[in-house]
Each structure stands twice: as structure tokens, then as C-alpha cells.
Write an enzyme that holds these catalytic residues in place. Structure first.
Site, PDB file in Angstrom:
ATOM      1  CG  ASP A 201      -2.021  -1.042   1.134  1.00  0.00           C
ATOM      2  OD1 ASP A 201      -2.332  -1.479   0.008  1.00  0.00           O
ATOM      3  OD2 ASP A 201      -2.566  -1.417   2.188  1.00  0.00           O
ATOM      4  CG  ASP A 203      -1.789   3.789   3.388  1.00  0.00           C
ATOM      5  OD1 ASP A 203      -1.221   2.692   3.210  1.00  0.00           O
ATOM      6  OD2 ASP A 203      -2.986   3.896   3.724  1.00  0.00           O
ATOM      7  CD1 TRP A 263     -10.352  -0.321   2.199  1.00  0.00           C
ATOM      8  CD2 TRP A 263     -11.651  -1.537   3.551  1.00  0.00           C
ATOM      9  NE1 TRP A 263      -9.620  -0.612   3.325  1.00  0.00           N
ATOM     10  CE2 TRP A 263     -10.407  -1.357   4.180  1.00  0.00           C
ATOM     11  CE3 TRP A 263     -12.639  -2.294   4.201  1.00  0.00           C
ATOM     12  CZ2 TRP A 263     -10.092  -1.872   5.424  1.00  0.00           C
ATOM     13  CZ3 TRP A 263     -12.341  -2.816   5.462  1.00  0.00           C
ATOM     14  CH2 TRP A 263     -11.086  -2.602   6.063  1.00  0.00           C
ATOM     15  CD  GLU A 266      -8.213  -6.082  -0.807  1.00  0.00           C
ATOM     16  OE1 GLU A 266      -7.502  -5.151  -0.396  1.00  0.00           O
ATOM     17  OE2 GLU A 266      -9.456  -6.102  -0.679  1.00  0.00           O
ATOM     18  CG  ASP A 267      -4.927  -7.624   1.876  1.00  0.00           C
ATOM     19  OD1 ASP A 267      -4.241  -7.791   0.848  1.00  0.00           O
ATOM     20  OD2 ASP A 267      -5.182  -6.515   2.348  1.00  0.00           O
ATOM     21  CG  MET A 293      -1.711   4.306   7.485  1.00  0.00           C
ATOM     22  SD  MET A 293      -3.230   3.420   7.946  1.00  0.00           S
ATOM     23  CE  MET A 293      -2.730   1.729   7.579  1.00  0.00           C
ATOM     24  CG  HIS A 296      -5.536   7.854   3.827  1.00  0.00           C
ATOM     25  ND1 HIS A 296      -6.592   7.085   3.367  1.00  0.00           N
ATOM     26  CD2 HIS A 296      -4.562   6.971   4.176  1.00  0.00           C
ATOM     27  CE1 HIS A 296      -6.262   5.795   3.427  1.00  0.00           C
ATOM     28  NE2 HIS A 296      -5.034   5.706   3.924  1.00  0.00           N
ATOM     29  NE  ARG A 298     -13.148   3.440   3.806  1.00  0.00           N
ATOM     30  CZ  ARG A 298     -12.383   2.524   4.397  1.00  0.00           C
ATOM     31  NH1 ARG A 298     -11.314   2.066   3.769  1.00  0.00           N
ATOM     32  NH2 ARG A 298     -12.652   2.086   5.613  1.00  0.00           N
TER      33      ARG A 298
END
Length: 350
Positions: A201, A203, A263, A266-267, A293, A296, A298
Site C-alpha cells: 500500500d 500509505d 474496500w 482481498e487480503d 501509516m 487519510h 476513505r
């Protein structure tokens, strides 16, 4: 009378010897008789020996040049493998995101030591792995700037032969992080024979460079301790954030599922795929696998999708038909920046 005859014979012999001498001096074969003559002729005239000397020069010069060319064409001796534990690691890092940084500023800081496309490899040893870093992306340029500023020096100190691939989802449809990961895997392999893939990712930035971005015998989860979760592992089955798989491991699980829109999930599905294929995951020690991180909100069109949780229960059913072997997309544009390769794609979002 005898005296006259003797004089005549002597004069005749002298005349004959004189004529023979003149003949030899004007003969083309004079060099056979007078060995010193060629040196005089070479210095004074090239008509007799010039061509022969040219031939000698032509014969000698190619021999020398061929030897020089052969010497220069010889490949440099292979470099020794880089040490298993890179010597230039510094350990804990000071990472902050308050400083305003621009992409151009980062280019000025790091561009001179990078190759086009965000590529780098150690100059004094052979990297142990060829690593492609895949970043799923859309509209996160501020985060990308911070990530590039911190990660490039870390990856260099870890002595990796690596490239950074930013896979940008074109358009405003529902975001599909997993599909972008699959696309990055496929597109990176078109450029280089990578053997390790980092799915990261944008971030998440490591705060200790001893957390090696290097694959192992098992799929590896690097983002163990994130500040958002008080530097604790969020779940024993967590495999998101920053994950590593070798080329063979990723092919074995058929990549990510392509059906996780929005969101979440998937992981977890990828973790299930690893277990279904008889593998297990490993993690570095939480003391060094720490991350900060970038805060931020969504992202638009990346809302939580409640259907994704249901899909994670059907991994075993879908692994054979949903993944790399069912991937469909269109590359819209490929841009080579000195800091990264940006690949914009149409993922055919619903």
C-alpha cells in the site's frame, strides 16, 4: 707481342667487370646482391619497397586491434553475491509526513542514483533477489511522494535489484486493489525477470530498514506492527499492507482474486489461497517490522463492500478459475519516471 696481348686481356677484363657492375646496379634484383640497398631505397623512395612496407604495416595493425578488441569485449568478471545481511543498514528510522515534499524535489534528491523507471541495483555486488515493488494507486500523489522519498534509500541499502511499479486505476469506477496487484505482476514480468514481488500500500512506510524487502521460502507478511494499531498485529491471519511472494508462490495461488470491488476482503482471500495450496506465511520480528501509516480519509469509490466478506468464504471454490488466469484489463498508458514506472489501466470496473 706477349706484353701487348696481356695488356689487351687486362683491359678487356676490366671493361667486362665494369659492364657487369653497371648491369647489377640497374637490375630489379639488386637487393639480392647488395643487402644494404633496401634501407637506402626505403628512406629515399617507396617505388621499390613501399608496397612491401605497407603490407607489413597492414598486417601488424589488424593483429594489434583484434587483440585490443578481444580484450575490451571480454565480459567483466562476475560480482560476488551481496552479503546476506547488508552492511549499510542503519536500523530505526526517523519518518515523518508533515514536511511538504514534491515529486520534483524527490527527483532532485534521488534521481542521480536511479535508472529510468525507478530501477536500481547494487554497483559492487550481485543482488540476492530481483524485486518488483507493486503499488496499487489512484489519486494518492502526496502519499506516493512520501513513500518514494523514504523507500528508495531503504531498498538501496538493502542491496536489492529492484523496480517500482505504480499501477494506476484509470477512471472513477469502484476501486479494485487486488486486480491492480495482478496487473502489476503481469506487466513487471514483461520488463524483467523478477523473482520476488512486494505488494505494498502507498500509505505504509517502514521505520526500520532491517525489515528486508526480500522473499523467503514461504509467503511473507512484512507490515506486522503499524502505528495505527499501536504497533500490534491486527490479526493472526492478517496478510495485507505489505506482503511478499516469489514468482512461483504467486503463480501457485493463481494470484489475487479479481472480484473484490471496493474496500476489504482481498487480503483475507489471498491468505486463504496460501493455506489452500498447502503453504504457510512467515513474518519478521515485530520489533523491526514497524510501519507508520499516512493518515487519510476513505477514498471516493472505495467504500466498504459487504459482499467481499462473503467471497472470502468461497476461496477454495474460486481459486482455480478466478485470478491470474482470468485477468482482463487494458493498458492505457505507461510513463517512465526516474522514480517509478506508472502504468495506467482500465480494470473494467462495474
Amino acid at each position: 707481342m706477349k706484353k701487348k696481348i696481356t695488356i689487351i686481356l687486362a683491359l678487356s677484363a676490366l671493361f667486362t667487370l665494369t659492364c657487369f657492375t653497371v648491369f647489377l646496379l640497374h637490375s630489379k634484383d639488386a637487393s639480392l646482391v647488395f643487402p644494404s640497398l633496401p634501407q637506402q631505397v626505403v628512406k629515399g623512395s617507396r617505388r621499390v619497397f613501399g608496397k612491401m612496407m605497407d603490407h607489413i604495416r597492414v598486417k601488424k595493425i589488424p593483429d594489434v586491434s583484434r587483440k585490443t578488441a578481444a580484450t575490451s569485449a571480454q565480459p567483466a568478471p562476475p560480482l560476488d553475491p551481496c552479503p546476506d545481511s547488508p552492511l549499510s543498514l542503519v536500523g530505526p528510522l526517523l519518518v515523518e509526513f508533515e514536511t511538504i515534499r514534491s515529486l520534483q524535489w524527490v527527483r532532485n534528491q534521488l534521481g542521480s542514483v536511479l535508472q529510468q523507471g525507478g530501477r536500481h541495483k547494487p554497483p559492487d555486488c550481485t543482488a540476492r533477489q530481483k524485486v518488483a515493488v507493486i503499488i496499487p494507486f489512484r489519486n494518492r500523489y502526496e502519499h506516493l511522494t512520501h513513500w518514494l522519498y523514504y523507500l528508495h534509500p531503504v531498498l538501496m541499502r538493502q542491496q536489492l535489484d529492484y523496480g517500482v511499479y505504480v499501477i494506476n486505476q484509470d477512471g472513477d469506477g469502484a476501486f479494485n486493489r487486488a486486480k491492480l496487484m495482478n496487473i502489476g505482476f503481469v506487466e513487471a514480468l514483461k520488463e524483467y525477470d523478477y523473482d520476488c514481488f512486494v505488494f505494498s500500500d502507498v500509505d505504509l512506510v517502514p521505520i526500520d530498514d532491517r525489515n528486508l524487502y526480500r522473499c523467503s521460502d514461504h509467503p511473507r507478511h512484512l507490515s506486522v506492527a503499524i502505528d495505527k494499531f499501536n504497533y500490534r498485529l491486527s490479526s493472526v491471519t492478517a496478510f495485507g499492507g505489505v506482503s511478499l511472494l516469489t514468482k512461483e508462490q504467486f503463480l501457485k495461488v493463481n494470484g489475487f482474486s479479481n472480484t473484490f470491488w471496493g474496500w476489504g476482503g482481498e487480503d483475507d482471500d489471498l491468505y486463504n489461497r496460501i493455506i489452500v495450496r498447502g503453504m504457510s506465511i512467515t513474518r519478521p520480528d515485530a520489533g523491526i517490522a514497524k510501519y507508520k501509516m499516512i493518515k487519510h480519509g476513505r477514498d471516493l469509490h472505495n467504500e466498504v463492500n459487504p459482499e467481499n466478506a462473503v467471497k472470502t468464504q468461497k476461496t477454495a471454490e474460486n481459486i482455480e478459475t478466478d485470478g491470474l488466469n482470468s485477468l482482463n484489463f487494458t493498458v492505457k498508458e505507461i510513463l517512465k519516471d526516474v522514480l517509478f514506472t506508472l502504468i495506467s489501466v482500465d480494470v473494467q470496473a462495474p
